[in-house]
Design a protein around this motif. Structure first.
Motif, mmCIF file in Angstrom:
data_model
loop_
_atom_site.group_PDB
_atom_site.id
_atom_site.type_symbol
_atom_site.label_atom_id
_atom_site.label_comp_id
_atom_site.label_asym_id
_atom_site.label_seq_id
_atom_site.Cartn_x
_atom_site.Cartn_y
_atom_site.Cartn_z
ATOM 1 N N SER A 15 0.823 -1.210 0.000
ATOM 2 C CA SER A 15 0.000 0.000 0.000
ATOM 3 C C SER A 15 0.857 1.260 0.000
ATOM 4 C CB SER A 15 -0.977 -0.007 1.179
ATOM 5 O OG SER A 15 -0.269 -0.263 2.362
ATOM 6 N N ASP A 16 2.119 1.124 0.341
ATOM 7 C CA ASP A 16 3.047 2.258 0.234
ATOM 8 C C ASP A 16 3.494 2.480 -1.213
ATOM 9 O OD1 ASP A 16 3.941 3.363 3.046
ATOM 10 O OD2 ASP A 16 3.757 1.206 3.283
ATOM 11 N N GLY A 17 3.053 1.632 -2.132
ATOM 12 C CA GLY A 17 3.376 1.866 -3.536
ATOM 13 C C GLY A 17 4.233 0.799 -4.181
ATOM 14 N N VAL A 18 4.361 -0.371 -3.577
ATOM 15 C CA VAL A 18 5.138 -1.510 -4.091
ATOM 16 C C VAL A 18 6.633 -1.165 -4.152
ATOM 17 C CG1 VAL A 18 5.386 -3.295 -5.864
ATOM 18 C CG2 VAL A 18 3.160 -2.217 -5.514
ATOM 19 N N HIS A 19 7.334 -1.554 -3.118
ATOM 20 C CA HIS A 19 8.782 -1.300 -3.086
ATOM 21 C C HIS A 19 9.480 -2.623 -2.794
ATOM 22 C CE1 HIS A 19 8.052 3.004 -3.138
ATOM 23 N NE2 HIS A 19 7.098 2.774 -2.258
ATOM 24 N N ALA A 20 10.018 -3.208 -3.838
ATOM 25 C CA ALA A 20 10.659 -4.517 -3.695
ATOM 26 C C ALA A 20 12.164 -4.337 -3.754
ATOM 27 C CB ALA A 20 10.196 -5.441 -4.805
ATOM 28 N N HIS A 21 12.718 -3.807 -2.696
ATOM 29 C CA HIS A 21 14.159 -3.559 -2.735
ATOM 30 C C HIS A 21 14.932 -4.855 -2.618
ATOM 31 C CE1 HIS A 21 14.494 0.778 -2.959
ATOM 32 N NE2 HIS A 21 13.230 0.691 -2.614
ATOM 33 N N PRO A 22 16.151 -4.847 -3.142
ATOM 34 C CA PRO A 22 16.934 -6.077 -3.129
ATOM 35 C C PRO A 22 17.117 -6.608 -1.715
ATOM 36 C CG PRO A 22 18.239 -4.200 -3.900
ATOM 37 C CD PRO A 22 16.848 -3.725 -3.747
ATOM 38 N N GLY A 23 17.147 -7.911 -1.597
ATOM 39 C CA GLY A 23 17.312 -8.525 -0.283
ATOM 40 C C GLY A 23 18.775 -8.621 0.099
ATOM 41 N N GLY A 24 19.086 -9.589 0.911
ATOM 42 C CA GLY A 24 20.468 -9.756 1.350
ATOM 43 C C GLY A 24 20.744 -8.923 2.585
ATOM 44 N N ALA A 49 4.417 -17.215 -3.370
ATOM 45 C CA ALA A 49 5.182 -17.296 -4.621
ATOM 46 C C ALA A 49 5.023 -16.110 -5.568
ATOM 47 C CB ALA A 49 4.866 -18.596 -5.378
ATOM 48 N N ARG A 50 4.268 -15.108 -5.171
ATOM 49 C CA ARG A 50 4.015 -13.984 -6.085
ATOM 50 C C ARG A 50 5.300 -13.290 -6.516
ATOM 51 N NH1 ARG A 50 0.344 -11.255 -8.423
ATOM 52 N NH2 ARG A 50 -1.211 -12.679 -7.560
ATOM 53 N N THR A 51 6.261 -13.185 -5.602
ATOM 54 C CA THR A 51 7.467 -12.423 -5.953
ATOM 55 C C THR A 51 8.444 -13.243 -6.814
ATOM 56 O OG1 THR A 51 8.610 -13.011 -3.908
ATOM 57 C CG2 THR A 51 7.293 -10.981 -3.870
ATOM 58 N N GLY A 52 8.089 -14.476 -7.115
ATOM 59 C CA GLY A 52 8.853 -15.241 -8.104
ATOM 60 C C GLY A 52 10.066 -15.961 -7.572
ATOM 61 N N GLU A 53 11.041 -15.223 -7.096
ATOM 62 C CA GLU A 53 12.280 -15.876 -6.658
ATOM 63 C C GLU A 53 12.071 -16.689 -5.385
ATOM 64 O OE1 GLU A 53 15.043 -16.001 -8.398
ATOM 65 O OE2 GLU A 53 14.111 -14.747 -9.931
ATOM 66 N N HIS A 54 11.096 -16.306 -4.605
ATOM 67 C CA HIS A 54 10.870 -16.945 -3.315
ATOM 68 C C HIS A 54 9.383 -17.167 -3.096
ATOM 69 C CE1 HIS A 54 15.028 -16.194 -2.107
ATOM 70 N NE2 HIS A 54 14.892 -14.981 -2.613
ATOM 71 N N VAL A 55 9.083 -18.057 -2.141
ATOM 72 C CA VAL A 55 7.676 -18.240 -1.770
ATOM 73 C C VAL A 55 7.218 -17.073 -0.893
ATOM 74 C CG1 VAL A 55 6.003 -19.772 -0.638
ATOM 75 C CG2 VAL A 55 7.955 -20.745 -1.872
ATOM 76 N N TRP A 56 8.113 -16.595 -0.025
ATOM 77 C CA TRP A 56 7.746 -15.561 0.955
ATOM 78 C C TRP A 56 8.551 -14.290 0.731
ATOM 79 C CZ3 TRP A 56 3.434 -17.258 2.302
ATOM 80 C CH2 TRP A 56 3.236 -18.628 2.444
ATOM 81 N N GLY A 57 7.905 -13.160 0.889
ATOM 82 C CA GLY A 57 8.553 -11.874 0.631
ATOM 83 C C GLY A 57 9.738 -11.601 1.544
ATOM 84 N N PHE A 58 9.666 -12.073 2.795
ATOM 85 C CA PHE A 58 10.777 -11.774 3.716
ATOM 86 C C PHE A 58 12.065 -12.422 3.240
ATOM 87 C CE2 PHE A 58 8.726 -15.519 5.736
ATOM 88 C CZ PHE A 58 9.819 -16.390 5.789
ATOM 89 N N GLU A 59 11.967 -13.505 2.478
ATOM 90 C CA GLU A 59 13.179 -14.179 1.993
ATOM 91 C C GLU A 59 13.993 -13.261 1.085
ATOM 92 O OE1 GLU A 59 12.414 -18.739 1.423
ATOM 93 O OE2 GLU A 59 10.638 -17.660 0.727
ATOM 94 N N HIS A 117 14.543 -10.301 1.572
ATOM 95 C CA HIS A 117 15.314 -9.384 2.422
ATOM 96 C C HIS A 117 16.389 -10.121 3.219
ATOM 97 C CE1 HIS A 117 12.501 -6.022 1.733
ATOM 98 N NE2 HIS A 117 11.608 -6.984 1.631
ATOM 99 N N GLY A 118 16.508 -11.421 2.991
ATOM 100 C CA GLY A 118 17.509 -12.204 3.709
ATOM 101 C C GLY A 118 17.247 -12.265 5.201
ATOM 102 N N LEU A 119 15.973 -12.229 5.578
ATOM 103 C CA LEU A 119 15.615 -12.180 7.005
ATOM 104 C C LEU A 119 14.738 -13.353 7.376
ATOM 105 C CD1 LEU A 119 14.498 -8.460 7.145
ATOM 106 C CD2 LEU A 119 16.442 -9.429 8.378
ATOM 107 N N VAL A 120 14.776 -13.724 8.648
ATOM 108 C CA VAL A 120 13.809 -14.688 9.183
ATOM 109 C C VAL A 120 13.011 -13.961 10.267
ATOM 110 C CG1 VAL A 120 13.462 -16.883 10.358
ATOM 111 C CG2 VAL A 120 15.326 -16.639 8.708
ATOM 112 N N PRO A 121 11.734 -13.713 10.031
ATOM 113 C CA PRO A 121 10.950 -13.005 11.044
ATOM 114 C C PRO A 121 10.613 -13.924 12.215
ATOM 115 C CG PRO A 121 9.545 -13.697 9.244
ATOM 116 C CD PRO A 121 10.939 -14.104 8.864
ATOM 117 N N GLU A 122 10.238 -13.340 13.328
ATOM 118 C CA GLU A 122 9.718 -14.144 14.444
ATOM 119 C C GLU A 122 8.308 -14.611 14.125
ATOM 120 O OE1 GLU A 122 11.465 -11.423 14.780
ATOM 121 O OE2 GLU A 122 13.011 -11.775 16.293
#
Ligand code: PMP
Length: 445
Positions: free
Chosen positions: A225-234, A263-273, A275-280
């Protein structure tokens, strides 16, 4: 700069309804809180794959609906639901092997640390529950969200959804931070991430000064809702610094996967992946049941324990046999039809084609996103940074007139949201871009 009053108002029908029309009857029966899309609202009666049909039989290309992630009326989902509803549907106070099997299968798509799943009906309920888990696990109540976030409609999460506009009271312990703005505040990914980290650090300082303990950074991992910002992960990605700061202060990361997940973002099933992060905690929804109401909270056992140890949880419709049948069929189809790969491949072609359109029509100032979730940010005129909110509304309505359903998002309602069912194909890419090109030309750009 014009700011839309709320995300629901962006691109909403504001015309005068005719006596006796369905629009008027709807207004009378449902009251004024609801919003319809388009200057000429659409009555959809049927769908198939990426196509939907109105009451007059007119066909549209659906480039908007992520709930029907495997396509409208997918035979496998329809058959699974029909079979199950004709057999039994009850709730989670009975043993149900299909529910447990689904939970195990879903958890297998997550990093091992995320090892528990709780079922709800909506994304709002999932975020509400996630915050309750975070409060119990951290002893804090402070929540940080982005300035134009939407996380749902319960009393608690309405307070974390500033995109609902001034009428929706912000939560007492909710702090907001600006999302990236590549048009008005450009920068390298590292600069953008540093700004985001600094804003979160400031929010944490303000919380401390107010005597509020932090509980969570609640963030949609593609900032829809902020306007779609898919910045590189890692490790140097957008969220990493902010998440470290929140954790150091005792809070947790709640990754809202309601939009980017499955799977919407293609490279991963989950968006947090990305960003190279594991959420709680992660929250899921929308596409999960391919149209049936099912959503979930996935959490690390240690984070869940303080809540679960004291508070029983029951949700009558969360995880019924029928919704589990639908959710299972959705996973089956994503796997069988290779929809994650397809989201990556078709999404890359779509991004390229949208960039071609933008090159011909420089009012399209930025094309961004990941997989089959793209945003096209429009400005008021070429070279300007003035948001093109009015133009975006004209474009969306022009697209509707040309038989393509799309919408807008972002702080100024000026970013086209391109978020089709994952079965979107190359012909659909061409149709979308041809029509977008045509609309922008018709509008004089
Ligand atoms: N989180 C996000 C990111 C969403 O986009 C939405 C719905 N638009 C929700 C949560 C709430 O989901 P629901 O409408 O199923 O309650």
């Amino acid at each position: 700069m014009t700011q839309t009053s709320s995300i629901l108002d962006a691109n909403a029908f504001t015309g005068t309804s005719v006596d006796g029309s369905l629009v008027r009857r709807r207004e009378r029966a449902l009251g004024p809180a609801y919003r319809l899309f388009y200057r000429e609202p659409v009555e959809l009666v049927r769908g198939s794959g990426v196509h939907v049909y109105d009451a007059d039989g007119r066909e549209y290309l659906d480039a908007y609906n992520n709930v029907a992630c495997v396509g409208h009326a997918h035979p496998r989902v329809v058959e699974a639901v029909a079979r199950q509803v004709g057999r039994i549907t009850t709730h989670t106070r009975y043993l149900d092997a299909s529910l447990v099997g689904y939970a195990e299968r879903l958890l297998a798509t997550f990093p091992a640390a995320l090892d528990r799943v709780m079922l709800t009906c909506t994304g709002s309920e999932a975020n509400d529950l996630a915050l309750r888990l975070a409060f119990a696990a951290t002893g804090g109540t402070g929540v940080i969200v982005t300035e134009e976030a939407y996380h749902g409609n319960t009393a608690l999460v309405t307070g974390t959804s500033p995109s609902l506009g001034a009428g929706a009271a912000p939560g007492e312990h909710v702090w907001t931070v600006p999302a990236p703005d590549p048009v008005r505040r450009p920068g390298t990914p590292a600069e953008v991430a540093a700004r985001f980290t600094a804003a979160v650090a400031t929010a944490l300082e303000e919380m401390a000064a107010a005597g509020v303990r932090p509980a969570a950074l609640l963030v949609d991992t593609i900032l829809s809702s902020d306007g779609v910002h898919a910045h590189p992960g890692g490790p140097g990605g957008l969220l990493a610094g902010a998440v470290s700061a929140v954790r150091r202060a005792g809070g947790v990361l709640v990754a809202d996967e309601v939009q980017p997940g499955f799977a919407r973002t293609g490279e991963h099933v989950w968006g947090f992946e990305r960003h190279g992060l594991v959420p709680e905690i992660a929250t899921l929804g929308k596409p999960m049941g391919g149209g049936l109401p099912i959503a979930a909270v996935v959490a690390q056992e240690a984070v869940l324990a303080p809540f679960a140890g004291t508070t029983p949880y029951f949700n009558t419709f969360g995880g019924t046999h029928v919704s589990i049948a639908a959710a299972t069929a959705v996973l089956d189809v994503i796997e069988a039809e290779g929809l994650q790969r397809r989201a990556a491949d078709v999404g890359a072609v779509l991004a390229e084609a949208l960039r071609d359109v933008a090159a011909r029509h420089p009012v399209a100032a930025d094309v961004r996103g990941a997989g089959l979730y793209l945003g096209v940010e429009l400005v008021a005129e070429p070279g300007s940074t003035e948001p093109g909110g009015a133009l975006a509304a004209d474009v969306v309505n022009g697209m509707r007139a040309r038989g393509v359903l799309t919408s807008v998002c972002g702080r100024f309602g000026n970013t086209l949201k391109v978020r089709p069912p994952l079965v979107f194909g190359l012909r659909d890419v061409e149709r979308y871009c041809t029509q977008l090109d045509g609309v922008l030309t018709d509008l004089g750009w």
